[in-house]
Design a protein around this motif. Structure first.
Motif, PDB file in Angstrom:
ATOM      1  N   THR A   5      35.344 -18.393  18.701  1.00 41.25           N
ATOM      2  CA  THR A   5      34.525 -18.144  19.874  1.00 41.25           C
ATOM      3  C   THR A   5      33.697 -16.632  20.203  1.00 41.25           C
ATOM      4  OG1 THR A   5      36.434 -17.224  20.879  1.00 41.25           O
ATOM      5  CG2 THR A   5      36.451 -19.118  21.350  1.00 41.25           C
ATOM      6  N   THR A   6      32.931 -16.958  20.382  1.00 32.43           N
ATOM      7  CA  THR A   6      32.451 -15.813  20.846  1.00 32.43           C
ATOM      8  C   THR A   6      32.433 -14.240  21.991  1.00 32.43           C
ATOM      9  OG1 THR A   6      30.381 -16.963  21.819  1.00 32.43           O
ATOM     10  CG2 THR A   6      30.386 -16.152  19.346  1.00 32.43           C
ATOM     11  N   PHE A   7      32.181 -13.538  21.336  1.00 32.64           N
ATOM     12  CA  PHE A   7      33.011 -12.293  22.486  1.00 32.64           C
ATOM     13  C   PHE A   7      31.794 -11.716  22.703  1.00 32.64           C
ATOM     14  CE2 PHE A   7      34.226  -7.833  23.823  1.00 32.64           C
ATOM     15  CZ  PHE A   7      34.530  -8.176  25.222  1.00 32.64           C
ATOM     16  N   GLU A   8      31.332 -11.440  24.638  1.00 37.00           N
ATOM     17  CA  GLU A   8      29.818 -10.915  24.841  1.00 37.00           C
ATOM     18  C   GLU A   8      30.238  -9.977  25.659  1.00 37.00           C
ATOM     19  OE1 GLU A   8      26.179 -12.926  25.722  1.00 37.00           O
ATOM     20  OE2 GLU A   8      26.870 -14.432  24.272  1.00 37.00           O
ATOM     21  N   ARG A   9      29.540  -8.488  24.905  1.00 37.27           N
ATOM     22  CA  ARG A   9      30.068  -7.286  26.308  1.00 37.27           C
ATOM     23  C   ARG A   9      28.648  -6.938  27.335  1.00 37.27           C
ATOM     24  NH1 ARG A   9      32.122  -1.048  23.929  1.00 37.27           N
ATOM     25  NH2 ARG A   9      32.725  -0.640  26.473  1.00 37.27           N
ATOM     26  N   HIS A  10      29.249  -6.916  28.153  1.00 33.89           N
ATOM     27  CA  HIS A  10      28.079  -5.661  29.237  1.00 33.89           C
ATOM     28  C   HIS A  10      28.605  -5.249  29.448  1.00 33.89           C
ATOM     29  CE1 HIS A  10      26.524 -10.230  28.591  1.00 33.89           C
ATOM     30  NE2 HIS A  10      27.277 -11.044  28.447  1.00 33.89           N
ATOM     31  N   VAL A  11      27.913  -4.394  29.615  1.00 33.50           N
ATOM     32  CA  VAL A  11      27.498  -2.492  30.045  1.00 33.50           C
ATOM     33  C   VAL A  11      26.739  -2.920  31.290  1.00 33.50           C
ATOM     34  CG1 VAL A  11      28.230  -0.905  29.861  1.00 33.50           C
ATOM     35  CG2 VAL A  11      29.254  -1.779  28.027  1.00 33.50           C
ATOM     36  N   TYR A  12      26.833  -2.266  32.279  1.00 30.81           N
ATOM     37  CA  TYR A  12      25.799  -2.002  33.520  1.00 30.81           C
ATOM     38  C   TYR A  12      26.318  -0.633  33.720  1.00 30.81           C
ATOM     39  CZ  TYR A  12      26.405  -7.181  34.436  1.00 30.81           C
ATOM     40  OH  TYR A  12      26.199  -8.392  33.803  1.00 30.81           O
ATOM     41  N   LYS A  13      25.277   0.145  33.807  1.00 34.31           N
ATOM     42  CA  LYS A  13      24.875   1.160  34.336  1.00 34.31           C
ATOM     43  C   LYS A  13      25.271   1.123  36.070  1.00 34.31           C
ATOM     44  CE  LYS A  13      22.833   3.568  30.504  1.00 34.31           C
ATOM     45  NZ  LYS A  13      22.542   4.526  30.172  1.00 34.31           N
ATOM     46  N   ASN A  14      25.479   2.157  36.588  1.00 32.08           N
ATOM     47  CA  ASN A  14      25.299   2.872  37.884  1.00 32.08           C
ATOM     48  C   ASN A  14      24.406   1.557  38.347  1.00 32.08           C
ATOM     49  OD1 ASN A  14      26.238   3.025  39.847  1.00 32.08           O
ATOM     50  ND2 ASN A  14      25.775   4.581  40.218  1.00 32.08           N
ATOM     51  N   ALA A  15      24.682   0.342  39.230  1.00 40.14           N
ATOM     52  CA  ALA A  15      23.684  -0.141  40.052  1.00 40.14           C
ATOM     53  C   ALA A  15      23.429  -0.474  41.029  1.00 40.14           C
ATOM     54  CB  ALA A  15      24.348  -2.427  39.983  1.00 40.14           C
ATOM     55  N   SER A  16      24.163   0.690  41.876  1.00 44.62           N
ATOM     56  CA  SER A  16      24.652   1.834  42.961  1.00 44.62           C
ATOM     57  C   SER A  16      23.104   2.441  43.317  1.00 44.62           C
ATOM     58  CB  SER A  16      25.836   2.490  43.990  1.00 44.62           C
ATOM     59  OG  SER A  16      25.549   3.118  44.598  1.00 44.62           O
ATOM     60  N   VAL A  17      22.615   2.866  44.577  1.00 45.61           N
ATOM     61  CA  VAL A  17      21.548   3.275  44.256  1.00 45.61           C
ATOM     62  C   VAL A  17      21.686   4.732  45.433  1.00 45.61           C
ATOM     63  CG1 VAL A  17      19.043   3.540  46.181  1.00 45.61           C
ATOM     64  CG2 VAL A  17      20.118   0.997  45.101  1.00 45.61           C
ATOM     65  N   TYR A  18      22.720   4.497  45.797  1.00 48.55           N
ATOM     66  CA  TYR A  18      23.033   5.925  46.402  1.00 48.55           C
ATOM     67  C   TYR A  18      24.689   5.937  45.816  1.00 48.55           C
ATOM     68  CZ  TYR A  18      20.875   4.843  50.402  1.00 48.55           C
ATOM     69  OH  TYR A  18      19.748   4.133  51.337  1.00 48.55           O
ATOM     70  N   HIS A  19      24.877   7.640  45.797  1.00 50.08           N
ATOM     71  CA  HIS A  19      26.651   8.245  45.689  1.00 50.08           C
ATOM     72  C   HIS A  19      27.063   8.948  46.969  1.00 50.08           C
ATOM     73  CE1 HIS A  19      26.404   7.838  41.054  1.00 50.08           C
ATOM     74  NE2 HIS A  19      27.462   8.414  41.295  1.00 50.08           N
ATOM     75  N   TYR A  20      28.158   8.856  46.787  1.00 46.81           N
ATOM     76  CA  TYR A  20      29.403   9.262  48.366  1.00 46.81           C
ATOM     77  C   TYR A  20      29.469  10.176  47.750  1.00 46.81           C
ATOM     78  CZ  TYR A  20      27.844   4.982  49.484  1.00 46.81           C
ATOM     79  OH  TYR A  20      26.403   3.516  50.595  1.00 46.81           O
TER      80      TYR A  20
END
Length: 128
Positions: A5-20
């Motif tokens: 089986t293959t393993f794929e790693r997906h890393v998302y940078k902050n997809a949010s437009v805002y910070h709280y």
């Protein structure tokens, strides 16, 4: 034979437009009463003091304000988080009274501000 089986790693940078930001205001001579508008104006004056007229026009939203504890939740664009944070940190007085903003929590997700793991109290719950 089975294929591995293959393993794929997906890393998302902050997809949010805002910070709280969850912040609180500490005043030297005790508590004062602030309205929502006065509290937001204090933040705008901190931006103006550090960044001038351009800083005073900086967009942020006061989502929630508790006048009894002088705490608030702000929403700010990601690109302006550092500017707002630095302006709040460097504000030292309000109407000739020493004051300080404390940044309690910062997150790209509003839900993350609903609880603080540092304030959790573990113990036996009483059941009747």
């Amino acid at each position: 034979m089975e294929e591995p089986t293959t393993f794929e790693r997906h890393v998302y940078k902050n997809a949010s437009v805002y910070h709280y930001m969850k912040i609180s205001l500490d005043l030297e001579n005790g508590k004062r009463s602030f309205s929502n508008a006065q509290f937001k104006q204090l933040i705008i004056s901190a931006l103006k003091e550090l960044y001038g007229e351009v800083g005073a026009a900086f967009p942020f939203d006061l989502l929630k304000f508790d006048p009894s504890s002088l705490t608030a939740i702000l929403r700010v664009y990601n690109k302006g988080l550092v500017k707002l944070w630095s302006a709040l940190t460097l504000l030292g007085s309000y109407q000739n009274e020493a004051c300080a903003f404390r940044v309690i929590q910062v997150s790209p997700f509003l839900l993350a501000l609903s609880g603080n793991s540092r304030e959790l109290q573990f113990g036996e719950s009483s059941t009747s």
